[in-house]
Design an enzyme around this catalytic site. Structure first.
Site, PDB file in Angstrom:
ATOM      1  N   CYS A 164      58.859  77.761 -19.641  1.00 31.32           N
ATOM      2  CA  CYS A 164      59.022  76.769 -18.576  1.00 31.32           C
ATOM      3  C   CYS A 164      60.490  76.503 -18.247  1.00 31.32           C
ATOM      4  CB  CYS A 164      58.326  75.466 -18.969  1.00 31.32           C
ATOM      5  SG  CYS A 164      58.710  74.873 -20.633  1.00 31.32           S
ATOM      6  N   HIS A 277      60.858  68.678 -16.709  1.00 30.77           N
ATOM      7  CA  HIS A 277      62.104  69.014 -17.397  1.00 30.77           C
ATOM      8  C   HIS A 277      63.302  68.813 -16.474  1.00 30.77           C
ATOM      9  CE1 HIS A 277      59.758  70.468 -20.600  1.00 30.77           C
ATOM     10  NE2 HIS A 277      59.962  71.769 -20.520  1.00 30.77           N
TER      11      HIS A 277
END
Length: 369
Positions: A164, A277
């Protein structure tokens, strides 16, 4: 395409975390591929269904697969009741595309079985990412890696979804790399609970309540308090002092860009954020690139939105990109430590469960139709 600041910022009601509906509508068609979702009860597995629905992915049938603990539970989507099945070898009989997000050990055991049965496997784990011959793909970055692979050909194949943090970073940096060629990157990540799964998200919420109530926090997923704290990423530390997450970014970037010489160093931190994130990225280029040109390039890049309002001090945040498909980029500025416009600094945010996992996998599948 890039969107305006106004279209990205959610209504205040959208800032509240809401459970997803268990009713999913997708594009059922008798000429579509047969699908299987492995790990359907996990955070990414649930997001697979949401993304398939949002993008009207065509399908003629779908199997929802999980461990024996979840087998027998019911899920309604597209107007039909489906029973979650226990993952077994025969689960992939007649399946064209299997989306895996059940952990590396499950992928290593069942991925090759599915491929042997003629299935195209898009795997979200790290099991096959660095295996030679297995494409590691971000559709906006290196779609050529799956050129010639088609669903329904009868030939099974494994395709790996990158980490990711790598996806979110390279969505922002690759358009600039194409223009000025990246020589070196220094990345610091601020990673959400979702990267450790649904249980970590639940524990963060639980810990937050416990700490506010003056109770000792429950620490089952992580070995230390997560709420109101941050710490080095929980991945194992390697002999070179880096953790596995950091080295994933290094190795995956080189493979995706097909450039073994690009230099990258990373420091990965776990922060008490639910599902998106953030990354600070410092870039050194071989060729000069000024910040205004960089902004224009990013504004025209698919899957990227620029939020860079210096006057109002408004830049990307994890909260506003949550549940969004686009990766947001801001704080775009010349690196004053490098001469002649050979360096830039960026701040990047992206939804870890969507573009960092489920959306990217579904986009890979779309390339193969």
């Amino acid at each position: 395409m890039a969107h305006s600041l106004a279209t990205l910022r959610p209504h205040p009601e959208a800032l509240r975390l809401k459970p997803r509906s268990s009713t999913i509508a997708m594009s059922h068609t008798p000429t579509g591929p047969s699908l299987a979702v492995v790990g359907v009860t996990g955070a990414v597995g649930r997001e697979f269904l949401s993304v398939l629905s949002d993008r009207s992915f065509p399908y003629r049938s779908i199997r929802l697969l999980a461990s024996h603990r979840s087998a027998g539970k019911h899920l309604t989507f597209d107007g039909h009741d489906h029973v979650i099945e226990e993952l077994k070898e025969q689960s992939f009989d007649g399946v064209d595309i299997a989306l895996f997000s059940a952990g590396g050990s499950v992928s290593k055991e069942y991925g090759p079985i599915a491929v042997e049965k003629g299935c195209v496997v898009v795997d979200n784990s790290s099991a096959f990412r660095m295996v030679e011959g297995v494409p590691l793909v971000i559709p906006e970055v290196n779609p050529e890696a799956v050129e010639g692979i088609r669903v329904g050909s009868g030939k099974g194949v494994l395709i790996a979804n990158p980490n990711c943090s790598t996806i979110i970073c390279l969505m922002a940096v690759t358009p600039l790399h194409r223009r000025a060629k990246v020589k070196r990157m220094v990345v610091s990540t601020y990673q959400a609970a979702s990267g450790a799964g649904a249980a970590a998200m639940e524990e963060l919420e639980l810990q937050t309540r416990e700490v506010l109530e003056g109770k000792p926090p429950t620490c089952n997923i992580f070995k230390q308090q997560y709420a109101f704290n941050l710490f080095s990423h929980n991945a194992p530390i390697l002999p070179n002092g880096y953790n596995e997450e950091e080295m994933k970014m290094v190795k995956e970037t080189r493979k995706i860009w097909n450039d073994p010489d690009v230099k990258l160093t990373a420091t990965c931190i776990r922060v008490p954020v639910m599902r998106a994130h953030a990354e600070s990225v410092n870039i050194q280029f071989e060729n000069p690139l000024d910040e205004e040109t960089a902004k224009e390039i990013l504004k025209k890049s698919p899957g990227v939105v620029v939020i860079d309002d210096r006057e109002s001090n408004l830049f990307p945040t994890p909260l506003e990109v949550s549940y969004k498909d686009d990766v947001a980029v801001g704080r775009i500025r010349q690196d004053v430590s490098q001469d002649d416009n050979h360096g830039l600094d960026l701040f990047v945010c992206g939804d870890q469960i969507r573009k960092g996992a489920a959306l990217n996998a579904v986009q890979i599948a779309e390339l193969l139709l």
